[in-house]
Design a protein around this motif. Structure first.
Motif, PDB file in Angstrom:
ATOM      1  N   SER A  60       0.881  -1.501   0.127  1.00  0.00           N
ATOM      2  CA  SER A  60      -0.092   0.098  -0.113  1.00  0.00           C
ATOM      3  C   SER A  60       0.920   1.545  -0.409  1.00  0.00           C
ATOM      4  CB  SER A  60      -0.867   0.099   1.033  1.00  0.00           C
ATOM      5  OG  SER A  60      -1.794   1.067   1.357  1.00  0.00           O
ATOM      6  N   ILE A  63       2.128   1.487  -3.750  1.00  0.00           N
ATOM      7  CA  ILE A  63       1.096   2.228  -4.341  1.00  0.00           C
ATOM      8  C   ILE A  63       1.187   3.855  -3.903  1.00  0.00           C
ATOM      9  CG2 ILE A  63      -1.158   1.749  -4.644  1.00  0.00           C
ATOM     10  CD1 ILE A  63      -0.494  -0.972  -4.720  1.00  0.00           C
ATOM     11  N   GLY A  64       0.537   3.927  -2.636  1.00  0.00           N
ATOM     12  CA  GLY A  64      -0.115   5.465  -2.392  1.00  0.00           C
ATOM     13  C   GLY A  64       1.135   6.295  -2.491  1.00  0.00           C
ATOM     14  N   ALA A  72      -3.903   7.492  -5.646  1.00  0.00           N
ATOM     15  CA  ALA A  72      -4.186   6.709  -6.119  1.00  0.00           C
ATOM     16  C   ALA A  72      -5.074   4.877  -4.883  1.00  0.00           C
ATOM     17  CB  ALA A  72      -2.444   4.960  -5.564  1.00  0.00           C
ATOM     18  N   TYR A  74      -6.785   2.317  -4.160  1.00  0.00           N
ATOM     19  CA  TYR A  74      -7.337   0.997  -4.404  1.00  0.00           C
ATOM     20  C   TYR A  74      -8.136  -0.125  -4.606  1.00  0.00           C
ATOM     21  CZ  TYR A  74      -3.469  -1.764  -2.217  1.00  0.00           C
ATOM     22  OH  TYR A  74      -2.063  -2.348  -2.059  1.00  0.00           O
ATOM     23  N   GLN A  77      -7.513  -6.213  -4.526  1.00  0.00           N
ATOM     24  CA  GLN A  77      -6.079  -6.915  -3.578  1.00  0.00           C
ATOM     25  C   GLN A  77      -5.855  -8.444  -4.043  1.00  0.00           C
ATOM     26  OE1 GLN A  77      -2.150  -5.210  -3.257  1.00  0.00           O
ATOM     27  NE2 GLN A  77      -1.852  -7.480  -4.126  1.00  0.00           N
ATOM     28  N   THR A 108      -3.466  -2.278 -13.692  1.00  0.00           N
ATOM     29  CA  THR A 108      -3.702  -3.454 -12.931  1.00  0.00           C
ATOM     30  C   THR A 108      -1.456  -3.334 -12.660  1.00  0.00           C
ATOM     31  OG1 THR A 108      -5.577  -4.481 -13.969  1.00  0.00           O
ATOM     32  CG2 THR A 108      -3.557  -6.095 -12.859  1.00  0.00           C
ATOM     33  N   THR A 111       2.287  -7.474  -7.622  1.00  0.00           N
ATOM     34  CA  THR A 111       2.678  -6.922  -6.387  1.00  0.00           C
ATOM     35  C   THR A 111       3.406  -8.052  -5.802  1.00  0.00           C
ATOM     36  OG1 THR A 111       0.270  -7.245  -5.088  1.00  0.00           O
ATOM     37  CG2 THR A 111       0.891  -4.868  -5.907  1.00  0.00           C
ATOM     38  N   ALA A 126      -2.949  -6.312  -7.540  1.00  0.00           N
ATOM     39  CA  ALA A 126      -3.717  -5.123  -7.301  1.00  0.00           C
ATOM     40  C   ALA A 126      -4.175  -4.113  -8.523  1.00  0.00           C
ATOM     41  CB  ALA A 126      -2.915  -4.071  -6.439  1.00  0.00           C
ATOM     42  N   SER A 127      -5.579  -3.584  -7.786  1.00  0.00           N
ATOM     43  CA  SER A 127      -6.160  -3.212  -9.235  1.00  0.00           C
ATOM     44  C   SER A 127      -6.182  -1.578  -8.011  1.00  0.00           C
ATOM     45  CB  SER A 127      -7.494  -3.525  -9.390  1.00  0.00           C
ATOM     46  OG  SER A 127      -8.812  -2.551  -9.867  1.00  0.00           O
ATOM     47  N   VAL A 128      -6.025  -0.849  -9.020  1.00  0.00           N
ATOM     48  CA  VAL A 128      -5.460   1.072  -8.131  1.00  0.00           C
ATOM     49  C   VAL A 128      -6.385   1.918  -9.980  1.00  0.00           C
ATOM     50  CG1 VAL A 128      -4.120   2.608  -7.736  1.00  0.00           C
ATOM     51  CG2 VAL A 128      -3.461   0.360  -7.071  1.00  0.00           C
ATOM     52  N   TYR A 130      -6.451   5.280 -10.407  1.00  0.00           N
ATOM     53  CA  TYR A 130      -5.498   6.427 -10.436  1.00  0.00           C
ATOM     54  C   TYR A 130      -6.159   8.308 -10.305  1.00  0.00           C
ATOM     55  CZ  TYR A 130      -1.283  10.072 -10.746  1.00  0.00           C
ATOM     56  OH  TYR A 130      -1.200  10.846 -10.627  1.00  0.00           O
TER      57      TYR A 130
END
Length: 137
Positions: A60, A63-64, A72, A74, A77, A108, A111, A126-128, A130
């Protein structure tokens, strides 16, 4: 979108007493595997281990703060826990762009978390969404 398939970012942290204590304070997971050295010594692990979700939390952070970074969100995951993380292990979370939706700013990401020996301790996807600056989307 400023991202492309294959883009990657990393975040590393050494897991110690402070991380375990903060995680317990935040979520309350006091399983003796994480807090009782004598108990943990008698298990298959032979010593205290970090909570798996604590380790996954480093994803996380990657990603963040790194990829895609600020903005970002979430969406999902998946996780597969492969090896334990022991106190003192340095974990590197790596996120890599696998796919980008053409119709929406959704990435996608592969991770992966590895320890200082390069062993995978967990992996997933993960699917994020943006929601960064308009010029980035």
């Amino acid at each position: 979108m400023k991202f492309k398939v294959g883009d990657s970012a990393h975040y590393s942290q050494t897991i110690g007493e402070a991380q375990i204590a903060q995680f317990i304070g935040a979520v309350g997971d006091t399983n003796p595997l994480h807090v009782d050295a004598e108990y943990a010594k008698q298990t298959r692990f032979g010593a205290r281990i970090a909570q798996g979700i604590l380790v996954a939390g480093l994803i996380s952070t990657a990603i963040g703060t790194k990829l895609p970074g600020t903005g970002a969100i979430y969406l999902g995951q998946s996780l597969k826990f492969l090896k334990p993380t022991y106190l003192g292990d340095t974990i590197t979370a790596t996120v890599t762009v696998k796919a980008i939706r053409a119709d929406k700013p959704i990435l996608t990401l592969e991770t992966v978390c590895t320890n200082q020996r390069g062993e995978r301790v967990l992996e997933g996807e993960a699917s994020v969404l943006y929601e960064g600056p308009e010029e980035d989307v």
